[in-house]
Design a protein around this motif. Structure first.
Motif, PDB file in Angstrom:
ATOM      1  N   ALA A   1     -47.108 -54.536  29.949  1.00 26.62           N
ATOM      2  CA  ALA A   1     -47.285 -53.119  29.615  1.00 26.62           C
ATOM      3  C   ALA A   1     -48.691 -52.942  29.048  1.00 26.62           C
ATOM      4  O   ALA A   1     -49.092 -53.647  28.123  1.00 26.62           O
ATOM      5  CB  ALA A   1     -46.245 -52.682  28.595  1.00 26.62           C
ATOM      6  N   TYR A   2     -49.418 -52.009  29.627  1.00 24.82           N
ATOM      7  CA  TYR A   2     -50.809 -51.788  29.260  1.00 24.82           C
ATOM      8  C   TYR A   2     -50.958 -50.546  28.386  1.00 24.82           C
ATOM      9  O   TYR A   2     -50.038 -49.738  28.263  1.00 24.82           O
ATOM     10  CB  TYR A   2     -51.663 -51.665  30.520  1.00 24.82           C
ATOM     11  N   LEU A   3     -52.118 -50.395  27.795  1.00 26.33           N
ATOM     12  CA  LEU A   3     -52.423 -49.319  26.869  1.00 26.33           C
ATOM     13  C   LEU A   3     -52.262 -47.946  27.517  1.00 26.33           C
ATOM     14  O   LEU A   3     -51.802 -47.003  26.886  1.00 26.33           O
ATOM     15  CB  LEU A   3     -53.854 -49.486  26.344  1.00 26.33           C
ATOM     16  N   ASN A   4     -52.595 -47.823  28.790  1.00 22.09           N
ATOM     17  CA  ASN A   4     -52.501 -46.530  29.474  1.00 22.09           C
ATOM     18  C   ASN A   4     -51.100 -46.228  29.991  1.00 22.09           C
ATOM     19  O   ASN A   4     -50.894 -45.227  30.666  1.00 22.09           O
ATOM     20  CB  ASN A   4     -53.503 -46.468  30.635  1.00 22.09           C
ATOM     21  N   GLY A   5     -50.119 -47.076  29.704  1.00 25.59           N
ATOM     22  CA  GLY A   5     -48.742 -46.866  30.120  1.00 25.59           C
ATOM     23  C   GLY A   5     -48.378 -47.525  31.428  1.00 25.59           C
ATOM     24  O   GLY A   5     -47.230 -47.446  31.868  1.00 25.59           O
ATOM     25  N   TYR A   6     -49.322 -48.175  32.084  1.00 24.97           N
ATOM     26  CA  TYR A   6     -49.076 -48.840  33.350  1.00 24.97           C
ATOM     27  C   TYR A   6     -48.234 -50.088  33.131  1.00 24.97           C
ATOM     28  O   TYR A   6     -48.472 -50.843  32.191  1.00 24.97           O
ATOM     29  CB  TYR A   6     -50.409 -49.201  33.999  1.00 24.97           C
ATOM     30  N   LEU A   7     -47.235 -50.304  33.987  1.00 24.17           N
ATOM     31  CA  LEU A   7     -46.393 -51.496  33.951  1.00 24.17           C
ATOM     32  C   LEU A   7     -46.644 -52.317  35.205  1.00 24.17           C
ATOM     33  O   LEU A   7     -46.676 -51.784  36.308  1.00 24.17           O
ATOM     34  CB  LEU A   7     -44.908 -51.121  33.899  1.00 24.17           C
ATOM     35  N   LYS A   8     -46.810 -53.603  35.038  1.00 29.25           N
ATOM     36  CA  LYS A   8     -47.057 -54.510  36.161  1.00 29.25           C
ATOM     37  C   LYS A   8     -46.022 -55.619  36.108  1.00 29.25           C
ATOM     38  O   LYS A   8     -45.903 -56.335  35.110  1.00 29.25           O
ATOM     39  CB  LYS A   8     -48.469 -55.082  36.060  1.00 29.25           C
ATOM     40  N   ASP A   9     -45.251 -55.761  37.189  1.00 30.90           N
ATOM     41  CA  ASP A   9     -44.257 -56.823  37.307  1.00 30.90           C
ATOM     42  C   ASP A   9     -44.814 -57.936  38.189  1.00 30.90           C
ATOM     43  O   ASP A   9     -45.477 -57.655  39.181  1.00 30.90           O
ATOM     44  CB  ASP A   9     -42.971 -56.310  37.944  1.00 30.90           C
ATOM     45  N   MET A  10     -44.502 -59.180  37.829  1.00 26.34           N
ATOM     46  CA  MET A  10     -44.923 -60.312  38.628  1.00 26.34           C
ATOM     47  C   MET A  10     -43.783 -61.325  38.687  1.00 26.34           C
ATOM     48  O   MET A  10     -43.269 -61.746  37.648  1.00 26.34           O
ATOM     49  CB  MET A  10     -46.159 -60.975  38.017  1.00 26.34           C
ATOM     50  N   PRO A  11     -43.348 -61.698  39.891  1.00 29.88           N
ATOM     51  CA  PRO A  11     -42.263 -62.674  40.006  1.00 29.88           C
ATOM     52  C   PRO A  11     -42.722 -64.074  39.622  1.00 29.88           C
ATOM     53  O   PRO A  11     -43.862 -64.460  39.858  1.00 29.88           O
ATOM     54  CB  PRO A  11     -41.872 -62.605  41.479  1.00 29.88           C
TER      55      PRO A  11
END
Length: 77
Positions: A62-72
């Motif tokens: 979870a990043y400061l700008n609200g972006y979520l990044k998933d990685m398997p």
């Protein structure tokens, strides 16, 4: 991951299964000294470790700008 002195990554959530074969590398990493060193050297990141049964492991950032990044993390050492 620092822009003008502000760290962008705020939270890492690690999801894994407590008995599944694809999560064995993640379970080994959880007890390693390298992960403990990484956590202590990055106090600005909130770490969560969540057991999610019958699912492949993955990490969510979870990043400061609200972006979520998933990685398997399936079958990684």
């Amino acid at each position: 991951m620092c822009t003008r002195g502000v760290f962008q990554l705020r939270k890492l959530s690690l999801y894994f299964c407590d008995f599944g074969g694809s999560s064995s590398g993640v379970r080994n990493a959880l007890i390693s000294q390298q992960l403990k060193d990484f956590i202590s050297s990055n106090p600005h990141i909130d770490f969560n470790f969540i057991v999610k049964r019958n699912h492949h492991p993955f990490v969510t950032g979870a990043y400061l700008n609200g972006y979520l990044k998933d990685m398997p993390l399936r079958s990684l050492e």
